[in-house]
Design an enzyme around this catalytic site. Structure first.
Site, PDB file in Angstrom:
ATOM      1  CG  ASP B  47      -0.251  -0.015   2.512  1.00  0.00           C
ATOM      2  OD1 ASP B  47       0.981  -0.175   2.505  1.00  0.00           O
ATOM      3  OD2 ASP B  47      -0.907   0.146   3.556  1.00  0.00           O
ATOM      4  CD  GLU B  48       4.481   2.475   2.958  1.00  0.00           C
ATOM      5  OE1 GLU B  48       4.882   3.459   3.600  1.00  0.00           O
ATOM      6  OE2 GLU B  48       4.925   1.327   3.114  1.00  0.00           O
TER       7      GLU B  48
END
Lengths: 363, 359
Positions: B47-48
Site C-alpha cells: 500500500d505504498e
C-alpha cells in the site's frame, strides 16, 4: 632481552611461525609472535589456539628474556631491512630493533600472557620425508569440504593401517586417496584440520629430510629441522571411505593425462562463463568426445582413447576433473565407469598409490 | 499490539481473517491509477508507492494538484482513502504522507524541513528503529531536529554508515531516484507472522517448511535456483534479525532450503525466546540448469524429494495450492498458514534491513 642475529635467519623464522598467527581474533595477544632468547638460541612461537608453530634460530644472546611483538608489523619491518646483522633489545616493554642506520621501536606485550603450546610427549613417532609428506598433502587437500556442513570433512584423514599410510579427503562430491608404505606396526586414524596441512605444506621443502610425527588423543605434532608444528585434531569419526570406493567397473578408458587436461580446460572455459562448469563426456570405441554448451557458445573436443567395455554418456562438473588432472603424477591414467549416475574412478596407469573418485551430474 | 495482548484487554473481541488476495487485487488497481499519471512508479509495499511527476505538470498540474487527483480517483473508483505526500525527494514525500491520515494531501517543501520535520520524534525518521531510538535518546537526541543538528562526525563515529544516513535524512537530503524498473529479483522469499508465539524447534521447523515449500515452488515456477539461504526471525519483543549462509550447490527444492533454514535457526535461536515472525529467502539466483551434482550423502533422499516436489507442483497447478500438503504439516495448524504464505511476499519494512527494499 638483548640479542643479535642474521636478518635472513630471523626473516625465515618469522615467515614460518607467522602462518599460525590469527588474523581474526578477540585475543589481541594472538596477533603477536612470542620471542624468547635463551643462551645461544632465539625461539619464535605463534598460535591461533588451533595451530601452533615454534621455531628457533642461532643468535648471539647477550641477555636472556622474552617479549611478544605484533606479528604483522614486526615481520614487515624485518623484511624491509637490508641483509645484515640485526640487534634486538627490550627495555621496559619497548622493543628496539637496530640494523645499520635504521632503528625501530615498538611496544611489546607481556610474554606471560602468551598461551603456551600443549606439551607433547614425543614418544610414538612416525617418520617420513618432507617431500613425501608435501606430496601426500598436495594430492588430497584440494578435495576437502569448503563448507562447515560436516566439520569432519574440512580435514584430511591420516590413517596408518597394515603398513600403509593413507591420506583421505572427501567433500561429498569427490574423494582423493593417496597411499604410501610406511614402516610401522601400529595402526592409527586421526583427522587433521585442512588449514594445518595447508600451512605445513607451505613450510615443507621438496627434500628427503625427515619429518617426525607424534600423536596425542587431541593433538598432532610435526617436528622437522628447527621447527615444531602442533595442531588440534578434528573431533569425530571420519566417513567410512572404503565403502564409497567401488571395486568393480563396467568400462575402463586409458587416456593421456595431458591431452585430457588440455581438452577439459578448453571446454570448461565456456562452462565457467555460464557459471555451471558442466561438461559432457561421450565415450565410444576409440574416442572420447567432450562437449560443453552455454549461452555464449559451444565447445567440441575429441581425444583418442583405449576402451575396454561398452561406451557411455556422462556429465561432470569440470572443476572436479581439472583439480585432479593438475596434480596427478602420471602420463597415462585410467578412468573407470559403471553407469551415468555412479562415480568415475581416476587411477594412475603405472601405480596404484592414488585413487580419485568423482560423482557425476544428474541430467 | 499483538493479538494476544488485545484478547487480554478485550476477551470478547472478534477476530476476522485477513483477505490477502483481495488486498492484492486492490493494490494492483491503485498502482494502475498511479501509473496513469507517470511512468515512474516505484512500488514500495502493498500500500505504498512513490511517483515521480517531474515533467507531468503540463498534463496534470502541480504536484499538489496531481496528489489531489490521485486521491480523488482512488476514492471514486475503488472507494478507499489514501494519504499523499508531496515533496522534492522520496524520503520527504514519505514523511509528508504520514503527516495527515487517512485522506489528505500534505506538502513538505525543502525550506519547510526545519519547521515541519524537525519537531517530530526521532523514531519517525526512516532508519530509526526501536534500538536506535534508545541509543539516540541516551545521547540526548529526541527529535529529528536534534539528529540534524548533531555534527555528522559524532553520528558517524557512533553509528558508522548508519549515522551518516540518519544525518542526511534528518537534513532532508535524499538523492535516490524513483525507479520504476522492476528490480531483477535478487531473492525469493516469504515470511509470516504466526497467529501464536512459536516456542519450540518443532513448531518453528513446521512453519519454516510451509515457507520453504512456497519459496521452492516460486523458484521452480520462475525457473530459478539459488545458493544463499536466509532466515529472518522476529521475537515477541519485536527484535528481528536476518541470518544467511551460502551453500555449495544451487537448489530450488523445499527439502534443501528447509535443511539449511533449520540449521540456521538452531544456531541462532533458543527455544526460550518466543517468536512472532519467521521468514525464509533464497538469493544468489541464477537460471535453473536442470541438472544436479550428485553427492555421497543423502542422494536417494534428495532424488525422492525432488520427485515429490515436482509431483506436488503438478497437483497444485491442476487442483489449487491447498489440494496437497506434507503430512508433517497436518498435525498442527501450520497448514492453515500455507494459504497466507503463498501471498505474503517478504518485504522488510525497514529498507536498511538486509535483503529488501531500496531507498
Amino acid at each position: 632481552m638483548w640479542f643479535t642475529c642474521e636478518k635472513e635467519l630471523l626473516e625465515n623464522a618469522i615467515n614460518t611461525v607467522q602462518r599460525a598467527t590469527s588474523n581474526k581474533t578477540t585475543y589481541q595477544i594472538l596477533e603477536g609472535i612470542l620471542i624468547k632468547a635463551i643462551d645461544n638460541k632465539v625461539v619464535l612461537t605463534a598460535t591461533d589456539l588451533d595451530l601452533g608453530i615454534e621455531t628457533y634460530i642461532k643468535a648471539n644472546v647477550n641477555k636472556n628474556g622474552a617479549i611478544v611483538v605484533n606479528s604483522k608489523l614486526f615481520g614487515e619491518f624485518i623484511r624491509k631491512l637490508p641483509n645484515d646483522i640485526i640487534m634486538i633489545e627490550v627495555k621496559d616493554n619497548n622493543v628496539f630493533i637496530k640494523c645499520n642506520k635504521s632503528e625501530f621501536v615498538i611496544v611489546g606485550n607481556n610474554p606471560d600472557e602468551f598461551p603456551s603450546l600443549p606439551s607433547i610427549n614425543e614418544n610414538t613417532m612416525y617418520e617420513i620425508s618432507q617431500d613425501l609428506l608435501r606430496n601426500m598433502i598436495r594430492q588430497t587437500i584440494f578435495a576437502i569440504a569448503q563448507d562447515e556442513t560436516r566439520p569432519i570433512l574440512t580435514g584430511i584423514l591420516f590413517e596408518i593401517k597394515d603398513g600403509m599410510l593413507n591420506f583421505v579427503a572427501l567433500d561429498g562430491y569427490r574423494l582423493a586417496l593417496k597411499s604410501e608404505s610406511i614402516e610401522s606396526s601400529q595402526n592409527i586414524s586421526a583427522v587433521i584440520p585442512g588449514k594445518t596441512l595447508s600451512e605445513i605444506s607451505k613450510i615443507l621443502e621438496p627434500s628427503d629430510d625427515i619429518v617426525k610425527i607424534t600423536f596425542t588423543p587431541n593433538h598432532i605434532l610435526f617436528t622437522f629441522e628447527n621447527t615444531k608444528i602442533i595442531s588440534r585434531l578434528l573431533d569425530g569419526e571420519f566417513i567410512n571411505y572404503r565403502q564409497i570406493v567401488p571395486d568393480e567397473y563396467k568400462l575402463r578408458v586409458k587416456v593421456s593425462k595431458n591431452e585430457l587436461l588440455d581438452s577439459i580446460e578448453r571446454a570448461s572455459l565456456l562452462a565457467r562463463e555460464g557459471k555451471t562448469n558442466l561438461i559432457k563426456f561421450e565415450i565410444s570405441d576409440d574416442k572420447m568426445v567432450i562437449t560443453s554448451n552455454s549461452q555464449i557458445g559451444k565447445v567440441y573436443e575429441e581425444i583418442e582413447i583405449e576402451l575396454e567395455g561398452e561406451g557411455i554418456k556422462i556429465a561432470f562438473n569440470s572443476k572436479y576433473f581439472v583439480d585432479v588432472l593438475r596434480i596427478i603424477d602420471s602420463e597415462e591414467i585410467y578412468l573407470e565407469f559403471s553407469t551415468s549416475v555412479s562415480p568415475c574412478v581416476v587411477k594412475k596407469c603405472d601405480s596404484n598409490n592414488y585413487i580419485y573418485l568423482v560423482l557425476p551430474v544428474r541430467l | 499490539m499483538t493479538i494476544g495482548d488485545a484478547k487480554k484487554l478485550c476477551p470478547n473481541l472478534i477476530f476476522i481473517k485477513p483477505h490477502f488476495k483481495e488486498y492484492m487485487k486492490y493494490s494492483i488497481k491503485v498502482m494502475d491509477i498511479l501509473k496513469s499519471f507517470s511512468p515512474d512508479v516505484e512500488i514500495f509495499s502493498i500500500d505504498e508507492a512513490w511517483v515521480d511527476v517531474t515533467g507531468c505538470e503540463r498534463l496534470f498540474g502541480s504536484g499538489v494538484e496531481i496528489a489531489d487527483k490521485i486521491r480523488y480517483r482512488i476514492r471514486k473508483e475503488l472507494n478507499i482513502t489514501a494519504s499523499v505526500g508531496v515533496s522534492y525527494c522520496k524520503l520527504m514525500a514519505k514523511m509528508a504522507s504520514d503527516l495527515k491520515k487517512p485522506d489528505a494531501t500534505s506538502v513538505i517543501n525543502r525550506e519547510d524541513v526545519p519547521k515541519i520535520v524537525w519537531p517530530l520524534p526521532a523514531e519517525d525518521l526512516i532508519g530509526v528503529g526501536r534500538k536506535m531510538k534508545v541509543k539516540l535518546n541516551e545521547m540526548g537526541i529526541f527529535t529529528i531536529g536534534d539528529i540534524a543538528n548533531t555534527p555528522l562526525k559524532v553520528l558517524e563515529q557512533r553509528f558508522g554508515k548508519m549515522g551518516r544516513y540518519l544525518w542526511h535524512f534528518s537534513n532532508g537530503i535524499d538523492n535516490s531516484k524513483v525507479s520504476s524498473a522492476e528490480d531483477k529479483a535478487k531473492g525469493i522469499g516469504n515470511s509470516i507472522t504466526t497467529p501464536r508465539d512459536v516456542k519450540t524447534y518443532g513448531e518453528a521447523g513446521e512453519v519454516l517448511m510451509a515457507l520453504c515449500e512456497s519459496v521452492g515452488k516460486r523458484l521452480r515456477d520462475n525457473g530459478l535456483e539459488g545458493n544463499v539461504i536466509e532466515i529472518m526471525i522476529r521475537t515477541k519483543e519485536f527484535i528481528s534479525f536476518v541470518r544467511q549462509r551460502k551453500i555449495y550447490n544451487y537448489t530450488d527444492t523445499a527439502f534443501e532450503i528447509h535443511n539449511e533454514a533449520v540449521k540456521l535457526l538452531r544456531e541462532n535461536w533458543n527455544e526460550d525466546i518466543p517468536l512472532r515472525l519467521l521468514g525464509v529467502r533464497v538469493t544468489g539466483l541464477r537460471p535453473s540448469e536442470g541438472f544436479k551434482q550428485m553427492s555421497f550423502f543423502e542422494e536417494e533422499k534428495r532424488i525422492k524429494n525432488e520427485r515429490i516436489e515436482r509431483c506436488m507442483d503438478i497437483i497444485r497447478e491442476k487442483y489449487g495450492y491447498n489440494s496437497v500438503y506434507r503430512a508433517s504439516l497436518m498435525v498442527n495448524e501450520v497448514k492453515s498458514l500455507i494459504n497466507i504464505v503463498s501471498d505474503d511476499e517478504w518485504k522488510p519494512m525497514n529498507p536498511f534491513n538486509k535483503g529488501g527494499g531500496n531507498l
